[in-house]
Design a protein around this motif. Sequence first.
Motif, short mmCIF file in Angstrom:
data_model
loop_
_atom_site.label_atom_id
_atom_site.label_comp_id
_atom_site.label_asym_id
_atom_site.label_seq_id
_atom_site.Cartn_x
_atom_site.Cartn_y
_atom_site.Cartn_z
N GLY A 475 0.79 -1.22 0.00
CA GLY A 475 0.00 0.00 0.00
C GLY A 475 0.82 1.27 0.00
O GLY A 475 0.29 2.35 -0.03
N ALA A 476 2.14 1.17 0.02
CA ALA A 476 2.98 2.37 0.04
C ALA A 476 3.93 2.33 -1.13
O ALA A 476 3.95 1.39 -1.92
CB ALA A 476 3.74 2.46 1.36
N GLU A 477 4.75 3.35 -1.22
CA GLU A 477 5.69 3.42 -2.33
C GLU A 477 6.96 2.63 -2.03
O GLU A 477 7.58 2.81 -1.00
CB GLU A 477 6.08 4.88 -2.57
N ASN A 478 7.34 1.79 -2.94
CA ASN A 478 8.61 1.10 -2.82
C ASN A 478 9.71 2.02 -3.33
O ASN A 478 9.67 2.47 -4.47
CB ASN A 478 8.56 -0.18 -3.66
N PRO A 479 10.66 2.38 -2.47
CA PRO A 479 11.62 3.41 -2.85
C PRO A 479 12.47 3.02 -4.06
O PRO A 479 12.78 3.84 -4.89
CB PRO A 479 12.49 3.56 -1.61
N VAL A 480 12.83 1.74 -4.13
CA VAL A 480 13.70 1.32 -5.21
C VAL A 480 12.94 1.41 -6.53
O VAL A 480 13.42 1.97 -7.52
CB VAL A 480 14.21 -0.10 -4.95
N GLN A 481 11.71 0.87 -6.52
CA GLN A 481 10.90 0.91 -7.74
C GLN A 481 10.56 2.35 -8.13
O GLN A 481 10.57 2.71 -9.30
CB GLN A 481 9.62 0.10 -7.56
N THR A 482 10.26 3.18 -7.11
CA THR A 482 9.94 4.57 -7.40
C THR A 482 11.13 5.26 -8.06
O THR A 482 10.99 6.00 -9.02
CB THR A 482 9.58 5.32 -6.10
N PHE A 483 12.31 4.97 -7.52
CA PHE A 483 13.52 5.57 -8.06
C PHE A 483 13.75 5.11 -9.51
O PHE A 483 13.99 5.93 -10.39
CB PHE A 483 14.72 5.21 -7.19
N LEU A 484 13.61 3.82 -9.73
CA LEU A 484 13.83 3.29 -11.08
C LEU A 484 12.80 3.88 -12.05
O LEU A 484 13.13 4.28 -13.17
CB LEU A 484 13.74 1.77 -11.08
N ALA A 485 11.55 3.96 -11.58
CA ALA A 485 10.50 4.51 -12.43
C ALA A 485 10.79 5.97 -12.77
O ALA A 485 10.56 6.43 -13.88
CB ALA A 485 9.15 4.39 -11.75
N SER A 486 11.32 6.71 -11.78
CA SER A 486 11.58 8.13 -12.01
C SER A 486 12.67 8.33 -13.05
O SER A 486 12.74 9.36 -13.72
CB SER A 486 11.95 8.82 -10.70
N LEU A 487 13.54 7.34 -13.22
CA LEU A 487 14.61 7.46 -14.22
C LEU A 487 14.04 7.39 -15.63
O LEU A 487 14.52 8.06 -16.54
CB LEU A 487 15.64 6.34 -14.03
N THR A 488 13.01 6.55 -15.79
CA THR A 488 12.48 6.38 -17.14
C THR A 488 11.28 7.27 -17.40
O THR A 488 11.04 7.68 -18.51
CB THR A 488 12.07 4.90 -17.36
N GLN A 489 10.48 7.55 -16.34
CA GLN A 489 9.22 8.26 -16.57
C GLN A 489 9.23 9.68 -16.03
O GLN A 489 8.24 10.37 -16.11
CB GLN A 489 8.07 7.50 -15.89
N GLY A 490 10.35 10.11 -15.47
CA GLY A 490 10.37 11.42 -14.86
C GLY A 490 9.75 11.37 -13.48
O GLY A 490 9.15 10.37 -13.10
N PRO A 491 9.89 12.45 -12.72
CA PRO A 491 9.39 12.44 -11.33
C PRO A 491 7.87 12.37 -11.28
O PRO A 491 7.18 12.80 -12.21
CB PRO A 491 9.91 13.76 -10.77
N LYS A 492 7.40 11.80 -10.17
CA LYS A 492 5.96 11.63 -10.00
C LYS A 492 5.30 12.97 -9.65
O LYS A 492 5.82 13.71 -8.83
CB LYS A 492 5.72 10.63 -8.87
N VAL A 493 4.19 13.26 -10.28
CA VAL A 493 3.45 14.48 -9.96
C VAL A 493 2.53 14.18 -8.78
O VAL A 493 1.81 13.18 -8.82
CB VAL A 493 2.64 14.94 -11.18
N PRO A 494 2.54 14.98 -7.73
CA PRO A 494 1.69 14.67 -6.57
C PRO A 494 0.20 14.76 -6.90
O PRO A 494 -0.18 15.57 -7.73
CB PRO A 494 2.07 15.73 -5.54
#
Lengths: 494, 429
Positions: A475-494
């Motif tokens: 139910g929360a953000e996985n930091p590693v996956q979030t980081f990897l995703a941000s490399l390819t998709q750009g930062p997450k918009v709140p």
Amino acid sequence: MSRPLPIAYAFDEEAAGFGAPQGTPGAPSAGAPLAWVALVAVALGVLSFAAQLAGAPHAGTWLGLLSGLPLAFAASAVYFWLGLQGTTPGIKHDGIFFGSMTARGTLAWFAGLGLTAFYVVLYWLPGAGAIANMQAGEGAPAQAKLWLLRWTSALFERAIGSLDPLALALSGKDADRWFLYGTLYTLAVLAFGVRMLMKYRHVRYQIVRTLSVMFFQLGFGFLIPQVLKAFRYPEYYFTYFWPLKYDYLFPSSVTGLWNTPGGVGVFMVVWGLVATFVATPVLTYFFGKRWYCSWVCGCGGLAETLGDPYRQLSSKSTRAWKVERWLIHSVLVFIVVTTAAVWLTRGTHSPLAAGLQKWYGFLIGAAFSGVIGVGFYPLMGSRVWCRFGCPMAAVLGVFQRCFSRFRITTNGGQCMSCGNCSTYCEMGIDVRAYAEKGENVVRASCVGCGVCAAVCPRGVLKLENGPTHADRFAGAENPVQTFLASLTQGPKVP
Amino acid sequence: MHVVIVGNGVAGFTAALRLRELDPACRITMISGESTYPYSRPALMYVFMGHMRYQETKPFEDRVWAEQRIELVRAWVTRIDTEGKRLELHEGQPLSYDKLLLATGSQPSLYGWPGQDLPGVQGLYSLMDLHALYQNVQGAKHAVIVGGGLIGIELAEMLHSQGVHVTFLVREDAYWSNVLPAEESAMVTRLIREAGIDLRLSSELAEIHAGPDGRAAAVTTKAGERIECQLVGLTAGVSPNTQLCQGTPIEAGRGILVDAHLQTKVPDVYAAGDCAEIVTEGEGKNLLQQVWYTGKLQGECVAKTLAGQATRYDAGLWYNSAKFLDLEYQTYGLVHAQPQAVETHGWWEHASGRLGLRVVAMDGAVTGFNAMGLRLRHRTCERWILERRSPGYVLEHLAEAGFDPEFTRRYEPEVVATLAAQLGVEATV
């Protein structure tokens, strides 16, 4: 049928705030008569110490020593004990935000200035010999400056000298300024530790944890290094590791220890390496960074005891969180670069390495960890150093965030967003933001003090070492996956 | 589409945030006369006691609202024009809406007591009430609180922390006895009295008397006793704010009447949270839920409907929690104050009188838990109840539901033995 809505109400809660209720008879005093006796004893201890600073003849004797700082701190501990004994076991935060000392009032500014001044003197006041040889320059300001230096130095030397009997008994040597510091530090951890034990006597996690920091400070942070000196071994602190105690892995320390006769030095070097490179990841995997930061570390020990009255002052803003991440990881990079430079250039008298070493020591080792870290307790909260500066906390934090079984579990839908947890988080984590969503709190900075769980009125938070590290992110953000995703998709918009 | 939300309490702000998530395009306006930004109502007591400042009670940083493009308007709505789809405000221009969500909350209930409108008499629900309390507490030495529920004990704790002596009048013969079974009620009663609060059971307010200055100066009880005081707290429950429905086709009963989609009979007008009375077809009593989490659930539910995904409100399995002075209380599922004939109750109480656990079973399945001074894991208790786990199973796995901090003393063997005997099951741990 309900009453009309109060459209005449025009109070501006943002500008005016609420503050302390006025004109009430005052909270009932919980102090036992004996507590007054304890307060008088505190005053006597302070007087005796002050008299020694003024040159009273009992300075430098056991009588002088015991009747001074130890008496004041011991009596403070008794005072805390008796004062809190009359209360029911439970949360004791009445009036925290009304108190001058705990809500950045005048007292807090005085305390902050006093602590800061002490650290400035401790780190940078030249030795008595150097001051004696100083010549005043031309003009009144220069003479006033020299007079002030001499006066401060005289007081400081007398304060140090008042501890000579204890230093001699422990280490066979006269006290120096670091012995004075260590003694004050330890007495503060012990006296305010007693306060913590009594304040949180209804939460056994707090009792065990507080006993732990008291034990490690007294034994490993004070007695053992002194006794080592008595046996002519290096004064070594077994509970401080690189990169917090950065010079322990500098070539000068390592070779110095390695060449100490008797194998003790070799043990110390190996201990330091194992602590940094094996124990840190392994223990953090199983228990989170709390195994160190709020159970063992001396900085943490002081923050959790002397600093407890100020924990609510940490900023919870997203901006502070951003500053925190940039700053603490920059310090980590700084010390890694410095250590690497010192090793790579050893034997070459490299001005770069020497410069890095000097500036790290000045900026981070002294100014940040000491002057700001503790001096600003009453203004910025008790964990400024641990949150924004400590490179050890940075390393532990990376492990905790990415690879640890530790998490704070939140209890389903029970959170009612009151904000006690966030308010009393000394690391400035907005715990409520997780609790109200029912998400686990998995944050690099969490030191696992457990106070959020203690102050929660609805039983919403629980510190846990789970069965694996991977199940924390339900139910929360996985930091590693979030980081990897941000490399390819750009930062997450709140 | 312009969605206007009246009220920025938990139902209102939850709906606003969730709606923004579901519909990035619509315009959202949230109106409140009470506060500029949403805050946590249950935290009012902590502001007064100095545990937090007002700004710490706000669940979100101020910047969130602009970032989420939720327009905040500080105003009181004075009239709803459902024909013209317009709101009149006490100040400023009228506001048009396409869809309207009423999340107006509630206010302290009054029962026509003589003197209930005197200065120095108040309830505790809103920031206005907190503001009034700051005025009313000045110079107060003695306060009388009327009504033995959760707000009453909070107000008592607040005043007590300021050194005001509190007399707490409770109509029933046990504290909060319409919700708490006798043992829990007795435990709370004992702790309230130990704290020095003068709790009087079976005592009903008859009248509040004014002093020479026109302020409340004393109360008399129905038994004829006169109690001098400078402050009277009326905390006998809350009633929905339905004022805005007057003179409109929006129907109100006890609350604003809505269907299972939280929609009123007037098109494009919805209600959620404390103020909403959900009409349940053919199931008897309408649903009036006035706790924090139901406000949140209703806010989430109505946001989906507003975003075009018509969603029926599902309250889920009941739970709640509270804190009586230093005593925490959690409840999961159905725990009747009076054990029903078809239920079996098991109650364990620690010798200290500060810990207790009740497990209720019916037809071989556990249906409810009450925890006093203990913390239970919400999702575990909920799952056991929904899965209709047997009392034997629950007792044998009780440790899994423990949510107390590490190193807390555990009493499972004693608890399980006691409860197993009372529930008539075999269980060993």
